[in-house]
Write a protein that holds these residues in place. Sequence first.
Motif, PDB file in Angstrom:
ATOM      1  N   PRO A 198       0.894  -1.146   0.131  1.00  0.00           N
ATOM      2  CA  PRO A 198       0.034   0.011  -0.022  1.00  0.00           C
ATOM      3  C   PRO A 198       0.757   1.215  -0.116  1.00  0.00           C
ATOM      4  O   PRO A 198       1.965   1.281   0.680  1.00  0.00           O
ATOM      5  CB  PRO A 198      -0.724  -0.064   1.482  1.00  0.00           C
ATOM      6  CG  PRO A 198      -0.837  -1.669   1.543  1.00  0.00           C
ATOM      7  CD  PRO A 198       0.381  -2.218   1.122  1.00  0.00           C
ATOM      8  N   MET A 217      -6.299  -1.884   1.820  1.00  0.00           N
ATOM      9  CA  MET A 217      -5.234  -2.819   1.666  1.00  0.00           C
ATOM     10  C   MET A 217      -5.678  -3.838   2.039  1.00  0.00           C
ATOM     11  O   MET A 217      -6.762  -4.158   2.826  1.00  0.00           O
ATOM     12  CB  MET A 217      -4.099  -2.515   2.359  1.00  0.00           C
ATOM     13  CG  MET A 217      -4.161  -2.163   3.771  1.00  0.00           C
ATOM     14  SD  MET A 217      -4.818  -0.527   4.228  1.00  0.00           S
ATOM     15  CE  MET A 217      -3.428   0.608   3.769  1.00  0.00           C
ATOM     16  N   SER A 223      -2.605  -4.479  -2.048  1.00  0.00           N
ATOM     17  CA  SER A 223      -3.438  -3.303  -2.006  1.00  0.00           C
ATOM     18  C   SER A 223      -4.800  -3.546  -2.680  1.00  0.00           C
ATOM     19  O   SER A 223      -4.936  -4.367  -3.655  1.00  0.00           O
ATOM     20  CB  SER A 223      -2.731  -2.075  -2.976  1.00  0.00           C
ATOM     21  OG  SER A 223      -1.507  -1.697  -2.171  1.00  0.00           O
TER      22      SER A 223
END
Length: 395
Positions: A198, A217, A223
């Motif tokens: 992320p 995430m 992510s």
Amino acid sequence: MTTPAHTTVGIVGGGPAGLLLARQLHLAGIDCVVLEARDRTYVEHRQRAGILEQGTVDALRACGAADRLDREGLIHDGIELRWNRRSHRIDFPALTGGRRVWVYAQTEVVKDLIALQLTDGPPLLFEAEVTAVTGAETDRPVIHYTHEGIRRTLTCDYVVGCDGFHGVVRSAIPATELRTAERTYPYSWFGILANVPPSCDELIYAHSPRGFALHSMRTPTVSRLYLQVPNGTDPDSWSDTQIWDELQSRFAIDSDWKLTPGPITQRAVLPMRSFVTEPMRYGRVLLAGDAAHIVPPTGAKGLNLAAADVIVLARAFADWTATGTTAGLDAYSGTCLKRVWRAEHFSWFMTTTLHTTPDQSAFDTHLQLSQLDRIASSPHAAAELAENYAGLPVG
């Protein structure tokens, strides 16, 4: 496995609501059976929510289903709002007296509950397709289902429908006894999973002239991101480059923050709706989770509302078996609907504040931006958002 012919509580649906209820009933010494139409692989990989409120985590811990959550779940103490190329963080613990949220995917919650159920729990039948529920107004409702090619029946003291919006249990309640309220939205979410760490520590909710975007995430290396798109959008009509460029544009602020792209492994377009059916109980049939209500995902309420329903329901069943009183069961619908409507309002607020409509006027946009400015400048407005997001008390 011997297929039972009778149980105290018949649970239709093996998602998080049905499985959490079964676990709570089992620990209270109440026998039940869970019937799930899909196979185990499908259920364990059905992508849904990923944010758990404090109350949901507390319930999972209380029933012994949080060992992996406590090891692998990502604790979040806030979210970031972005608009007009600026950002503002909402500090949950400071605004709510210490409450927070966890990022832990529904798929993982379901895997943990299934493992417990199969190891130490009441019967869980996969590929058990329920075709009807009859006798809701009697003291012995019947679940009709097919399992392993054989038509079967399961008589119950109570039936709980945790089988989702398209499930069959709600149809056991006469249409004349139901009231429904619904809202549809003129946009959808284009969601992707990407194998890239992320680009943020906490979720980012972005208002943009180009439309809403969300950075979430699943793990420290995966992510989850969303773009607002028109209804009916084909997810394959976007190239990976287009997706990342559009996300970067919508998240843009006046700083050196950059979105890190990566390989996209999943993509899907998710329509959005709000829906509530009342009451959530008729006779000996009760509804929980998506069978009774749907919220747009902007407020992260879907799974948590389902968990709140079955927490209230498990307490009511425990009181009934211990004392014979049906007071908790009689109050179930009213108790849950108070929380449901609050969550519906919050989800609508987050959705309409952060999304833009195709025909949006300058006036409407200024109202949205004014509301976001208010949240950033007022501890009271920020606390209202934080309290609803982190989760209101259950029951």
